[in-house]
Scaffold this motif. Structure first.
Motif, short mmCIF file in Angstrom:
data_model
loop_
_atom_site.label_atom_id
_atom_site.label_comp_id
_atom_site.label_asym_id
_atom_site.label_seq_id
_atom_site.Cartn_x
_atom_site.Cartn_y
_atom_site.Cartn_z
N SER A 88 -8.20 2.38 0.10
CA SER A 88 -7.32 2.61 -1.04
C SER A 88 -7.50 1.51 -2.08
O SER A 88 -8.17 0.50 -1.85
CB SER A 88 -5.85 2.64 -0.58
OG SER A 88 -5.42 1.35 -0.23
N SER A 89 -6.85 1.70 -3.22
CA SER A 89 -6.89 0.66 -4.25
C SER A 89 -6.24 -0.63 -3.73
O SER A 89 -6.60 -1.72 -4.17
CB SER A 89 -6.19 1.14 -5.52
OG SER A 89 -4.85 1.49 -5.26
N PRO A 110 0.83 -1.21 0.00
CA PRO A 110 0.00 0.00 0.00
C PRO A 110 0.86 1.26 0.00
O PRO A 110 1.93 1.29 0.62
CB PRO A 110 -0.79 -0.12 1.31
CG PRO A 110 0.06 -0.97 2.20
CD PRO A 110 0.80 -1.92 1.30
N LEU A 148 -1.71 7.05 2.49
CA LEU A 148 -3.07 7.57 2.35
C LEU A 148 -3.20 8.87 3.14
O LEU A 148 -2.53 9.06 4.15
CB LEU A 148 -4.08 6.56 2.89
CG LEU A 148 -4.46 5.37 2.01
CD1 LEU A 148 -5.40 4.45 2.78
CD2 LEU A 148 -5.12 5.84 0.75
N GLU A 151 -1.48 7.31 -5.36
CA GLU A 151 -2.43 6.31 -4.91
C GLU A 151 -3.83 6.92 -4.96
O GLU A 151 -4.00 8.12 -4.79
CB GLU A 151 -2.11 5.88 -3.47
CG GLU A 151 -3.07 4.89 -2.85
CD GLU A 151 -2.90 3.49 -3.39
OE1 GLU A 151 -3.33 2.55 -2.73
OE2 GLU A 151 -2.36 3.33 -4.49
N HIS A 152 -4.84 6.09 -5.15
CA HIS A 152 -6.19 6.58 -5.21
C HIS A 152 -6.94 6.16 -3.95
O HIS A 152 -6.74 5.07 -3.44
CB HIS A 152 -6.92 6.05 -6.44
CG HIS A 152 -6.32 6.53 -7.73
ND1 HIS A 152 -5.31 5.87 -8.36
CD2 HIS A 152 -6.59 7.63 -8.47
CE1 HIS A 152 -4.98 6.52 -9.47
NE2 HIS A 152 -5.74 7.59 -9.54
N LEU A 153 -7.77 7.05 -3.50
CA LEU A 153 -8.51 6.80 -2.27
C LEU A 153 -9.99 6.84 -2.54
O LEU A 153 -10.51 7.82 -3.05
CB LEU A 153 -8.15 7.88 -1.23
CG LEU A 153 -8.93 7.86 0.08
CD1 LEU A 153 -8.57 6.61 0.86
CD2 LEU A 153 -8.61 9.09 0.89
#
Length: 460
Positions: free
Chosen positions: A257-258, A239, A242, A447-449
């Motif tokens: 998260s992804s 990970p 975040l 990163e995508h949340l």
């Protein structure tokens, strides 16, 4: 380790929890047991007076004004002001040849209590909470004796009141520490560290670090990782950091998260759950299509000669776990699926026919319902290529309409039925979420949340 799932409780969320906790503490304090009190007091021109106070009973203890505050790098602080209590009991007095007894009332006013709570986690990743400091200050104690010698008893009421003040100040903090340990600590341990989803997978919600308090919230970092129940293996990706958006309008925020969603794909792939077999028996009756070599020979002419009028089976599988991305518009993925076609021979054995590589754009809609993350998939156009064939070459584009029918009428409903069951959020007992809102955010680290904003929990 970076978390795959984060939880934020804002000041309004803490206030809600605080209301429930204060109600419990008020009941606990109302059940205080106080020891009997006795002593001697010398009164001028009267002499030594011996008194005994017994059967002390606390009728009520009220905490009308209180507040909870997160203290950065420390924990939580609860401040209680203007609390008051009422007690009664029996008294007995002896001086010279006079003996008397009766009852008394005692009022305790302007009670101030300050409680510091330390937050932590144990070796299993469950949260812990304990009282790190407690202080009680009582400004006013009034005792009223009744009886024919009341003028005498009230001469030494200040000594009795002083003893009551010291006893109560000590007892209150003892009760607070006991209530935190027996009630609050027991309750927060109902937060699930692991959650079994089905027969194949579970979710690890253990804390990767103790909860942290900021000026406006209480934040917790959770592992947020799906795992196979049959064989838990190390996830081959990590990970990324975040971060929450800056708003604090809601009571509770959940951030996934992804990594969280991709470990789901990895766990189900590892468990062998992403393999689907399609035969004619599973095709809905309202679909005017049969899975046999006679139908497929219109696209693959060699089948009519090699395997005339035989039923077929399709086996769909992913070579690797599907990997999704989270962007401002939502969740998307592009799984690569192998479609192995077989002819089912009269002996029930399988004859390999061909292998297609199927690539399809897939988008997902995420929602929160009844404390579960639920989803629904929508698919785009299929891209086919011939990967291997035991029946010679043929133009795969002609099979695109058939693959569309099979995926939209059979495969997609199966997947969506499972996603509609959902995956549980980490919630302690008796908490229900309402007025939920789901948004997607992209954070600076790349990163995508996916951020869920569960708002007002219903009362316990």
């Amino acid at each position: 380790a970076n978390p795959g799932f984060v939880v934020r409780i804002t000041q309004s969320g803490l206030d809600y929890a605080h209301q429930q906790g204060i109600a419990i503490l008020e009941k606990e304090l109302a059940q205080l047991t106080l020891p009997d009190i006795s002593g001697d007091f010398r009164v001028m021109r009267v002499g030594k007076v011996h008194y005994e106070l017994s059967r002390l009973r606390l009728r009520s203890f009220h905490l009308p004004y209180s507040r909870i505050s997160p203290v950065p790098n420390v924990g939580l602080q609860v401040s209680i002001s203007n609390a008051f209590a009422e007690l009664d009991g029996n008294w007995r007095v002896k001086f010279f040849f006079i003996r008397d007894r009766g009852s008394f009332d005692l009022k305790v006013e302007n009670v101030y209590i300050k409680i510091s709570l330390r937050l932590g986690s144990d070796t299993t990743g469950k949260p812990t909470i304990s009282t790190s400091d407690c202080s009680t200050r009582i400004s006013k104690v009034r005792v009223l004796f009744s009886g024919k010698f009341a003028w005498l008893y009230n001469l030494f009421h200040s000594a009795v009141e002083s003893r009551f003040r010291k006893i109560l100040e000590s007892k209150v903090c003892d009760t607070v520490a006991e209530s935190v340990h027996n009630e609050l600590q027991t309750y927060i341990r109902t937060l699930p560290v692991t959650a079994r989803i089905d027969a194949m997978a579970g979710i690890d919600y253990s804390l990767v670090a103790p909860p942290t308090a900021t000026a406006q919230s209480l934040d917790a970092d959770l592992k947020g990782e799906f795992y196979s129940l049959a064989h838990r293996s190390t996830v081959p990706f990590s990970p990324l950091p975040l971060s929450f958006p800056s708003d604090h309008d809601r009571m509770v925020y959940f951030g996934a998260s992804s990594y969280f969603f991709n470990t789901a794909g990895f766990a189900y792939h590892t468990a062998g759950a992403l393999v689907f077999e399609i035969t004619d028996a599973v095709i809905p009756k309202d679909v005017d299509f049969h899975l046999n070599t006679s139908v497929f020979s219109a696209f693959v002419p060699q089948l009519e000669e090699m395997y005339p009028n035989m039923p077929m089976k399709l086996r769909l599988s992913t070579l690797t776990a599907p990997f999704l991305n989270i962007g401002p518009e939502g969740i998307s993925l592009k799984p690569v699926v192998d479609v192995q076609a077989y002819a089912i021979l009269p002996s029930s054995s399988l004859a390999p026919l061909f292998v297609l590589s199927l690539v399809r754009n897939v988008s997902a809609v995420i929602d929160v319902r009844s404390g579960h993350i639920v989803g629904k998939l929508d698919v785009g156009r299929i891209k086919l290529s011939l990967k291997d064939s035991a029946v010679g070459t043929f133009p795969v584009r002609t099979l695109q309409s058939i693959m569309n029918i099979l995926s939209s009428s059979i495969l997609l409903p199966r997947l969506n039925a499972r996603l509609d069951e959902g995956f549980p959020l980490p919630l302690p007992d008796r908490i229900r979420l309402s007025n939920t809102l789901v948004r997607f955010h992209q954070v600076s680290e790349g990163e995508h949340l996916a951020l869920g904003h569960p708002a007002t929990p219903k009362p316990l």
